[in-house]
Structure formats: structure tokens, C-alpha cells
Design a protein around this motif. Structure first.
Motif, PDB file in Angstrom:
ATOM      1  N   GLU A 102      -5.742   9.434  -1.518  1.00  0.00           N
ATOM      2  CA  GLU A 102      -5.352   8.353  -2.422  1.00  0.00           C
ATOM      3  C   GLU A 102      -4.888   7.131  -1.639  1.00  0.00           C
ATOM      4  OE1 GLU A 102      -3.027   8.515  -6.501  1.00  0.00           O
ATOM      5  OE2 GLU A 102      -1.587   8.419  -4.836  1.00  0.00           O
ATOM      6  N   LEU A 103      -5.220   5.959  -2.168  1.00  0.00           N
ATOM      7  CA  LEU A 103      -4.644   4.681  -1.745  1.00  0.00           C
ATOM      8  C   LEU A 103      -4.304   3.900  -3.006  1.00  0.00           C
ATOM      9  CD1 LEU A 103      -6.829   3.331   1.230  1.00  0.00           C
ATOM     10  CD2 LEU A 103      -4.471   4.182   1.331  1.00  0.00           C
ATOM     11  N   ARG A 104      -3.063   3.401  -3.055  1.00  0.00           N
ATOM     12  CA  ARG A 104      -2.616   2.560  -4.164  1.00  0.00           C
ATOM     13  C   ARG A 104      -2.266   1.194  -3.573  1.00  0.00           C
ATOM     14  NH1 ARG A 104      -1.295   6.017  -8.456  1.00  0.00           N
ATOM     15  NH2 ARG A 104      -0.193   4.303  -9.489  1.00  0.00           N
ATOM     16  N   MET A 105      -2.883   0.136  -4.099  1.00  0.00           N
ATOM     17  CA  MET A 105      -2.727  -1.200  -3.526  1.00  0.00           C
ATOM     18  C   MET A 105      -2.376  -2.220  -4.591  1.00  0.00           C
ATOM     19  SD  MET A 105      -6.124  -0.653  -1.251  1.00  0.00           S
ATOM     20  CE  MET A 105      -6.626   0.563  -2.461  1.00  0.00           C
ATOM     21  N   GLU A 106      -1.447  -3.110  -4.254  1.00  0.00           N
ATOM     22  CA  GLU A 106      -1.056  -4.183  -5.164  1.00  0.00           C
ATOM     23  C   GLU A 106      -0.927  -5.477  -4.384  1.00  0.00           C
ATOM     24  OE1 GLU A 106       2.326  -5.418  -8.489  1.00  0.00           O
ATOM     25  OE2 GLU A 106       2.423  -3.470  -7.475  1.00  0.00           O
ATOM     26  N   VAL A 121      -5.206  -1.959  -7.412  1.00  0.00           N
ATOM     27  CA  VAL A 121      -6.349  -1.067  -7.228  1.00  0.00           C
ATOM     28  C   VAL A 121      -5.838   0.304  -6.796  1.00  0.00           C
ATOM     29  CG1 VAL A 121      -8.501  -0.633  -5.983  1.00  0.00           C
ATOM     30  CG2 VAL A 121      -7.846  -2.986  -6.553  1.00  0.00           C
ATOM     31  N   VAL A 122      -6.342   1.353  -7.453  1.00  0.00           N
ATOM     32  CA  VAL A 122      -6.025   2.731  -7.063  1.00  0.00           C
ATOM     33  C   VAL A 122      -7.337   3.452  -6.775  1.00  0.00           C
ATOM     34  CG1 VAL A 122      -4.934   4.900  -7.714  1.00  0.00           C
ATOM     35  CG2 VAL A 122      -3.959   2.729  -8.518  1.00  0.00           C
ATOM     36  N   ILE A 123      -7.413   4.088  -5.611  1.00  0.00           N
ATOM     37  CA  ILE A 123      -8.600   4.866  -5.234  1.00  0.00           C
ATOM     38  C   ILE A 123      -8.172   6.305  -5.002  1.00  0.00           C
ATOM     39  CG2 ILE A 123     -10.486   5.126  -3.585  1.00  0.00           C
ATOM     40  CD1 ILE A 123     -10.118   2.208  -2.826  1.00  0.00           C
ATOM     41  N   VAL A 152       0.843  -1.200   0.000  1.00  0.00           N
ATOM     42  CA  VAL A 152       0.000   0.000   0.000  1.00  0.00           C
ATOM     43  C   VAL A 152       0.876   1.247   0.000  1.00  0.00           C
ATOM     44  CG1 VAL A 152      -1.836   1.249   1.204  1.00  0.00           C
ATOM     45  CG2 VAL A 152      -1.725  -1.240   1.376  1.00  0.00           C
ATOM     46  N   SER A 153       0.453   2.231  -0.770  1.00  0.00           N
ATOM     47  CA  SER A 153       1.059   3.561  -0.710  1.00  0.00           C
ATOM     48  C   SER A 153      -0.048   4.587  -0.890  1.00  0.00           C
ATOM     49  CB  SER A 153       2.139   3.715  -1.795  1.00  0.00           C
ATOM     50  OG  SER A 153       1.564   3.557  -3.080  1.00  0.00           O
ATOM     51  N   GLY A 154       0.284   5.842  -0.663  1.00  0.00           N
ATOM     52  CA  GLY A 154      -0.715   6.895  -0.788  1.00  0.00           C
ATOM     53  C   GLY A 154      -0.162   8.219  -0.335  1.00  0.00           C
TER      54      GLY A 154
END
Length: 536
Positions: free
Chosen positions: A520-524, A498-500, A363-365
Motif C-alpha cells: 500500500e501507498l497512501r499519498m496526499e 491517491v491510494v494504491i 506519504v504513508s503505507g
């Protein structure tokens, strides 16, 4: 006989050798025999106590509403009522995999009923002449069947509470309710004049004795994996070195917990574990790294989802399996992996279970250092719910604190979100919450993401947009029915990445821990990154 008498005895015998419950059962039966001698034949040393029953019945008879309540209690907890309760409890335990506890419940109630009936016939004491005229009881009076069955059932409830309710406050409430209910049934027999007070005391002693006797010969605790199945073949020879990472605030008695883990580890063929304790500054990552550097073949992690998340992320990719001992409020990872919440059973699975490779999510954001989650991430209502939980309140009442916070957050304002799955074009949604899950089920088995699997390399996304307060009702119905339909109310999708992005700063959470507001949340999903111990 104080209200804590049965509970205090049962608390002391659960982990004791067989002779301890047998001694207490013998003392209870000896007291019962003394009462039986005193009230049968021409002996009457307790007439003064029994005559108090007449005065109690006269007092209750002056209030017609009270008499109606007493009659309802009598009818609700007669032989049929107690049989129904026993079947419900035993069936629930059996379906939950607690077969020994189910057998214990059935045996206690069955033996108590047979013993009461037999002793009534042998001792043959007549009913009080002042009993309530409605539905006169003509059979024998000593001991009271209502009292013996109520004491036996209350004993079962106390045993189950001591075994399966970890939070001391909730456990005390459960024990108090069980003991209070038993006392209510006993009082009912006296105020209706169905029994002499000595009948009720004797019935209670008999019920308690039966519970203790059954505890001596039937262990209601789950049977260990090691006792059930053959050992798994080892692919390589290890020194069976063991480390334990413990969040000390999550267990009531750290010393007792260490003693239990040490004993079970040695019994299962592991070395005596090295212990590492989390702190506020380091919730588990540093301890996991130290355990790995020291050379460990298995790491047990005891704590809530946050502690488990930090330790697991550090051990991901090392090949060292993790045994999860759930001691938090949510314990969603453990629930979705089928790991039992009863601590001894969880320790047993961790020591003797089989390894399963599961996914980890990077996760990043914005404003967020690169991190990870194991269970679920969310933006909107669910994160506001987590953020609004009072920690002191949660420590006292557990998951109920989430319910209260959820009710306050139900109408969290809708936010405009942009969602991108893998390399697809982004889509725009208005929603109150978006949840991205590595697993599918919440507490109480609620299937928020019923198709999610923790080892499929995919993330499941659900977007919820109840427009009005009452819209939560059809939303809940659709979630519980596991409906696959996607529309404005519930929209579902899956992907490895998934990117929100939100149009405004929005609360965010990872595995139930609030990580602050952001856009933002970026998940892989990282497939098969971690080995965990699961039941065989």
C-alpha cells in the motif's frame, strides 16, 4: 605531442585570469612560427620528420580497405563536414540556453578557418609529391586545414565536457574521445600523403591557439542572473543569512566547491554560509532543522533527489526558501523546475533567483513511517528498476546504470492493483507499474505525465500495462507523443489524494529511492507547502 596536451592546458585555463590563456596561446603561436620558419624557403632542418610521411603513405597504400577508410575520414571531416558539425553543436547549445557557449563554438571554428586559409596563401608550401592519387589536392599545404579544424573542434568539445559533464569518469571518456578523434584526423592526413607531418603539427598548434585566444575573450560559461537582471525587491528586510546542506559524496572536490559557493555568495550580497554535511545516518533532515533553528534566510541544498527530498520536507512550511543545486544522477526536481544542471549556474539561480511555492506530497503505507516525496512515487517496474541499480556502477557511469537496470526489469510481472482517487470508488487494474507524479518529466525530457504541474495541488497518476515485451514500443511512442488517451495500455487520472493497494508485496520507490516492498501507498498533495528558488 601527447594526447592529453590540449585537454591539460584547457583544464588549467577555464577559471584562470585572461593572461593565462593568452600566455598559452602565445606559446602555441610561437611554436607554430618556429615550424613555419623551419619548413619554408630553403631551410630544411625537419626534412627527416617530413620524409617519415612518405614511408607512412607507402605503408598505408598497401592496404586498399585502409585507404578507403582514410578517404572516408577525409571526406567526412572536410570544410563542409566540419561546418555541419559546428552548426549542429552551436544550434544545440543555443536552444539549450547556452548562448555564450554557442558563440564560443562559432567563433573558434570561424577564426580557425580564416587563419588557416590566410596562412596557406602567405606561406605557400606545396603539397607532398607522394600524396594519394585519388582526388589530388593542388592548393597549399602548410598548415593542414583538416588538422587545424579538428584541433579547434576537439578543443571546443573538451571545454564543453569540462563545463557541463560533472562525473569525472564520463568527463574523462568525453575528453579522450575528442582527443582521439583529433589524432585520427591528423593521422589520416599523413597516411594519405596529403600533408607533411609538420603541416599537421602546425595545424594542430594553430587550432589550439585559436581555442585559447577565444577563451581569453569569450567566456563560454552561462552568464550569471545577477549580471543579467536587476535585483528583486525585498518584501521584508533580512540579514541575508545563508546555510548550505551538502552531500559530500556528490561533488568531486568539497574544498573547491565550498570556495566557489562562498565566493559567489559574497559577490551576490549574502553572508558567508554556514555549512552542514549529510551523513549515511542523516541524509539531510537533521541538517535542515539545524539550519532553520539557527536562523537562516536561505538554505542551499546540494545533492541528489534523495538529499533534496529530506531537506525540503524539513523546511516545508517554515517560509525559508530552498535553493537546489542538483548534483545527483536523476535531478528530476531540478529538471522540472528549470534549474540548470551546470553547478555554477544552479548556485547562481539559488542565490539570485525568485521564490516559487510548490507542492509537497505526504506519504504513508504498510511498514512505512509517515514520509513524503517531491517528485514521483511508484510501485512495480519503476521501483524494481531503482532497486536493481548497482550503486558502485551508478557512481561510475551515472544514468546509464538506470538504463541497464531498466532493461533487466522490463518484464517485471503484472500485479493486480486497486487505485482510489480522492473520494471516488476504487478501481481495479492489472499493471506492471503505477507512477504517481508531482512533476511530469523524466530524464531526457520524457513526458511521462505531461499535464502534471508542481504547484497545482493535484497528483497525476499513470498506470502502465504492456502485456508483452514488444508492447513497450507502442507504449513509448504514446508517452513521447504526449497522448491523452486512456486504455488498458496507459491509463491516466488526477486527484489530490491517491491510494494504491497491491495484491502482493510489490517494490516501491519515492523520488528514485527504493523504500522496500509493500502492498500500500497512501499519498496526499499539500498545496504550496515549500518555497524554492527558480530561474527568473
Amino acid at each position: 605531442m601527447g594526447s592529453g596536451y590540449p585537454a591539460g592546458i584547457l583544464l588549467g585555463v577555464l577559471d584562470a585570469p585572461r593572461r593565462v590563456p593568452l600566455i598559452w596561446a602565445g606559446l602555441s603561436l610561437l611554436a607554430f612560427a618556429g615550424l613555419a620558419w623551419a619548413v619554408t624557403g630553403d631551410r630544411s632542418p625537419l626534412d627527416g620528420l617530413d620524409q617519415w610521411g612518405r614511408r607512412s603513405e607507402d605503408w598505408a597504400d598497401e592496404s586498399a580497405p585502409l585507404v578507403e577508410v582514410l578517404r572516408a575520414i577525409e571526406l567526412g571531416f572536410n570544410t563542409i563536414g566540419m561546418t555541419v558539425l559546428t552548426v549542429i553543436v552551436a544550434s544545440w547549445l543555443f536552444t539549450r540556453g547556452q548562448r555564450r557557449a554557442a558563440l564560443f563554438a562559432v567563433m573558434v571554428m570561424g577564426v580557425a578557418a580564416l587563419a588557416t586559409t590566410g596562412l596557406k596563401l602567405v606561406l605557400g608550401r606545396d603539397r607532398p609529391e607522394w600524396q594519394d592519387t585519388f582526388g589530388l589536392h593542388a592548393n597549399h599545404s602548410f598548415p593542414s586545414g583538416h588538422a587545424s579544424s579538428a584541433a579547434a573542434f576537439a578543443g571546443i568539445m573538451v571545454v564543453l565536457a569540462l563545463l557541463f559533464i560533472r562525473r569525472a569518469n564520463l568527463r574523462r571518456v568525453a575528453v579522450a574521445v575528442a582527443v582521439g578523434w583529433w589524432l585520427l584526423v591528423c593521422a589520416d592526413r599523413i597516411f594519405l600523403g596529403r600533408h607533411f607531418p609538420t603541416d599537421v603539427i602546425a595545424g594542430s598548434l594553430l587550432g589550439l591557439a585559436v581555442v585559447l585566444l577565444c577563451l581569453a575573450f569569450i567566456d563560454p560559461r552561462p552568464r550569471s542572473t545577477a549580471a543579467n537582471v536587476d535585483p528583486l525587491p525585498e518584501v521584508f528586510t533580512s540579514q541575508r543569512r545563508l546555510a548550505v546542506i551538502l552531500n559530500p559524496i556528490k561533488v568531486e572536490d568539497v574544498g573547491q566547491f565550498r570556495s566557489v559557493v562562498n565566493a559567489m555568495a559574497v559577490e551576490s550580497g549574502w553572508s558567508e554560509p554556514r555549512w552542514h554535511f549529510t551523513t549515511i545516518e542523516d541524509p539531510g533532515g537533521g541538517m535542515a532543522d539545524k539550519a532553520a533553528v539557527e536562523g537562516t534566510d536561505l538554505v542551499l541544498v546540494c545533492g541528489g533527489d534523495g538529499t533534496v527530498r529530506e531537506a525540503c520536507a524539513e523546511l516545508a512550511g517554515t517560509g525559508i526558501p530552498v535553493g537546489i543545486i542538483p548534483a545527483g544522477t536523476g535531478n528530476l526536481l531540478a529538471r522540472n523546475l528549470g534549474i540548470p544542471l551546470y553547478l555554477r549556474s544552479a548556485i547562481d539561480v539559488a542565490l539570485n533567483g525568485q521564490d516559487r511555492a510548490i507542492d509537497l506530497v505526504d506519504v504513508s503505507g504498510d511498514g512505512l513511517a509517515d514520509t513524503h516525496f517531491m517528485v514521483m512515487a511508484g510501485m512495480g517496474f519503476d521501483a524494481a528498476l531503482m532497486e536493481g541499480v548497482n550503486e558502485d556502477f551508478k557512481a561510475k557511469i551515472g544514468w546509464i546504470a538506470y538504463v541497464i537496470s531498466g532493461l533487466r526489469s522490463l518484464m517485471f510481472p503484472a500485479v493486480k492493483f486497486e487505485v482510489q482517487i480522492d473520494d471516488d470508488d476504487p478501481t481495479t487494474h492489472r499493471a506492471r507499474t503505477i507512477v504517481v507524479g508531482n512533476v511530469g518529466y523524466l530524464q531526457a525530457g520524457m513526458p511521462l505525465l505531461p499535464d502534471a504541474s508542481i504547484d497545482d495541488g493535484l497528483l497525476d497518476v499513470v498506470i502502465l500495462h504492456p502485456k508483452r515485451f514488444l508492447s513497450w514500443i507502442p507504449l513509448a511512442v504514446r508517452v513521447l507523443s504526449k497522448g491523452a488517451k486512456s486504455d488498458e495500455l496507459i491509463h491516466r487520472s488526477t486527484g489530490a489524494r491517491v491510494v494504491i493497494r497491491a495484491s502482493a508485496d510489490t517494490p516501491r520507490q519515492l523520488d528514485g529511492d527504493s523504500i522496500g516492498a509493500g502492498r500500500e501507498l497512501r499519498m496526499e498533495c499539500v498545496h504550496g507547502r515549500l518555497l524554492v528558488r527558480v530561474p527568473r
